[in-house]
Design a protein around this motif. Structure first.
Motif, short mmCIF file in Angstrom:
data_model
loop_
_atom_site.label_atom_id
_atom_site.label_comp_id
_atom_site.label_asym_id
_atom_site.label_seq_id
_atom_site.Cartn_x
_atom_site.Cartn_y
_atom_site.Cartn_z
N PHE A 58 46.12 42.47 32.42
CA PHE A 58 45.09 42.47 33.46
C PHE A 58 45.67 42.74 34.83
CE2 PHE A 58 43.22 39.69 30.14
CZ PHE A 58 42.09 40.45 29.88
N LYS A 106 34.33 37.05 25.60
CA LYS A 106 35.11 36.54 26.72
C LYS A 106 35.01 37.48 27.92
CE LYS A 106 38.25 36.47 23.48
NZ LYS A 106 39.43 36.30 22.60
N GLN A 107 34.83 36.88 29.07
CA GLN A 107 34.85 37.63 30.33
C GLN A 107 36.24 38.22 30.50
OE1 GLN A 107 32.40 37.05 33.52
NE2 GLN A 107 33.26 39.07 33.21
N LEU A 108 36.31 39.50 30.84
CA LEU A 108 37.62 40.09 31.15
C LEU A 108 37.89 39.96 32.65
CD1 LEU A 108 37.63 43.23 28.78
CD2 LEU A 108 38.31 40.88 28.31
N HIS A 109 38.49 40.96 33.27
CA HIS A 109 38.87 40.88 34.69
C HIS A 109 37.75 41.29 35.63
CE1 HIS A 109 39.50 44.88 33.22
NE2 HIS A 109 39.73 45.36 34.42
N ARG A 110 36.65 41.76 35.08
CA ARG A 110 35.48 42.14 35.88
C ARG A 110 34.26 41.50 35.26
NH1 ARG A 110 35.76 48.61 36.96
NH2 ARG A 110 33.61 48.34 36.26
N ASN A 162 32.64 30.35 26.05
CA ASN A 162 32.99 31.77 25.95
C ASN A 162 34.40 32.06 26.47
OD1 ASN A 162 30.81 33.19 24.64
ND2 ASN A 162 29.56 32.60 26.39
N LEU A 163 35.34 31.25 26.02
CA LEU A 163 36.75 31.51 26.32
C LEU A 163 37.60 30.98 25.17
CD1 LEU A 163 37.70 28.47 27.21
CD2 LEU A 163 37.01 29.21 29.48
N ASP A 164 38.87 31.33 25.20
CA ASP A 164 39.79 30.85 24.17
C ASP A 164 40.50 29.60 24.64
OD1 ASP A 164 39.33 32.82 22.23
OD2 ASP A 164 40.85 34.16 23.06
N TRP A 187 42.25 32.54 29.76
CA TRP A 187 43.27 33.59 29.65
C TRP A 187 44.62 33.15 30.21
CZ3 TRP A 187 42.05 37.79 26.94
CH2 TRP A 187 40.72 38.21 26.86
N PHE A 230 38.62 30.51 19.72
CA PHE A 230 37.49 30.84 20.60
C PHE A 230 36.55 29.65 20.69
CE2 PHE A 230 33.19 32.70 21.21
CZ PHE A 230 33.40 33.22 22.47
N HIS A 269 38.89 31.50 33.75
CA HIS A 269 37.66 31.99 33.12
C HIS A 269 37.51 33.50 33.28
CE1 HIS A 269 35.63 27.74 33.54
NE2 HIS A 269 36.80 27.70 32.97
N THR A 270 37.95 34.03 34.42
CA THR A 270 37.96 35.48 34.64
C THR A 270 39.41 35.93 34.61
OG1 THR A 270 35.97 35.37 36.02
CG2 THR A 270 37.36 37.31 36.28
N ALA A 271 39.72 36.84 33.71
CA ALA A 271 41.12 37.21 33.49
C ALA A 271 41.82 37.59 34.79
CB ALA A 271 41.18 38.38 32.52
N GLY A 272 43.02 37.04 34.97
CA GLY A 272 43.83 37.37 36.15
C GLY A 272 43.64 36.43 37.32
#
Lengths: 199, 199
Positions: free
Chosen positions: A185, A2-6, B20-22, B182, B15, B141-144
């Motif tokens: 995040f 999974k993509q995080l915050h960056r 590629n995400l939950d 997220w 997942f 998709h991108t956290a935050g």
């Protein structure tokens, strides 16, 4: 994964039924070689994703209870293993490098040694001064709030709390990625300060 | 199940390798009967956890692509099924109740009908004026950071964006729990406004 915050940070997780929370691992994608932190077993899909993202050059293990699948993943990827110097004598696996307090593992990734946690030399990592990555001591059971291991699990409660306050005094932390529980995040630094103030 | 940001809210996830995400589901524990939203299949552990927390009285499905395991869980728990009125004619399962725009499902849980999304009558839910729960249109998709479905997936891009702006105009939102991606436990309202401003 999974993509995080960056866009250069990814994670994968595994639900732990005993604690009713997710365990997390982190991947930092770098042109000079990717870094994995406390890697859980990878699914076939995530193994393939990791390969597409460039594999792994370095695996950092924050403490002896977080070896997880590091040894196996190191064998598969060829990555070098980094563990905490203070746990070297009793570490479950042999690392290629042992980390001291305040040591830069690669440029932009600094290891801090905690004291008094469940294991004697647990590390926390700070990535590019903004993202704190923790192993066991600092955790998140209720989303958005940080907590620490209960006193009964600590080898020295006073020292452990001092270690948390030391991390909270670092400026610029925006994100806290814990090994056990929800990632923070947004406003990670504020949550870290709130935790330190509560101890 | 995992504790969310409140002691009466829980979630479970799965997942999705394709994206590629939950995927996420929500449980709201209430003395008057628990509510499940877009429930994914439950592991044996989570089925047991749900029973310990009081089972389920109501299952809300935000859109016809999010039925997931709702029908089966309704049979097992005896919960009543609630779906969007605007998708009634083509809904994959028969619901006990059909929800209109601005309808209170139970006190403290309001359904908002979106327009122009992937399906014609997708709902978003607002829990006690602070927690927005979304199905498909609004995602992370991108956290935050929040995003919406790509234009190619929308039935009417202009209406869909208006629907997002309408939700962003609600005051008091602190948390956004998306069905895909997220959760945003902190500064969810700010992220929603940033999304609306970007459209």
């Amino acid at each position: 994964m999974k993509q995080l915050h960056r866009t250069d940070l990814f994670g994968w997780s595994e639900f732990n039924p005993e604690r009713n929370l997710d365990f997390y691992s982190v991947l930092w994608v770098r042109a000079e070689g990717n870094v994995l932190i406390d890697p859980l077993p990878l699914s076939a899909h995530d193994q393939n994703h990791l390969r597409q993202l460039g594999g792994a050059k370095i695996i950092v293990i924050t403490n002896s209870d977080h070896c997880r699948d590091a040894f196996h993943i190191a064998k598969v990827t060829g990555a070098a293993l980094y563990g905490p110097e203070s746990e070297r004598s009793n570490f479950p696996i042999t690392c290629d490098h042992w980390l001291h307090d305040n040591q830069a593992i690669v440029p932009g990734l600094v290891a801090y040694q905690l004291q008094g946690s469940k294991t004697s030399g647990e590390l926390a990592l700070v990535l590019e001064q903004t993202t704190l990555i923790t192993g066991d001591l600092i955790r998140c059971h209720t989303a958005g709030k940080l907590c620490i291991l209960p006193d009964a699990k600590l080898t020295d409660s006073v020292l452990a709390k001092q270690s948390v306050k030391r991390l909270a005094n670092l400026s610029g932390i925006t994100t806290v990625l814990v090994g056990d529980g929800w990632p923070l995040f947004v406003q990670g630094g504020q949550a870290l300060n709130a935790l330190a103030d509560s101890l």
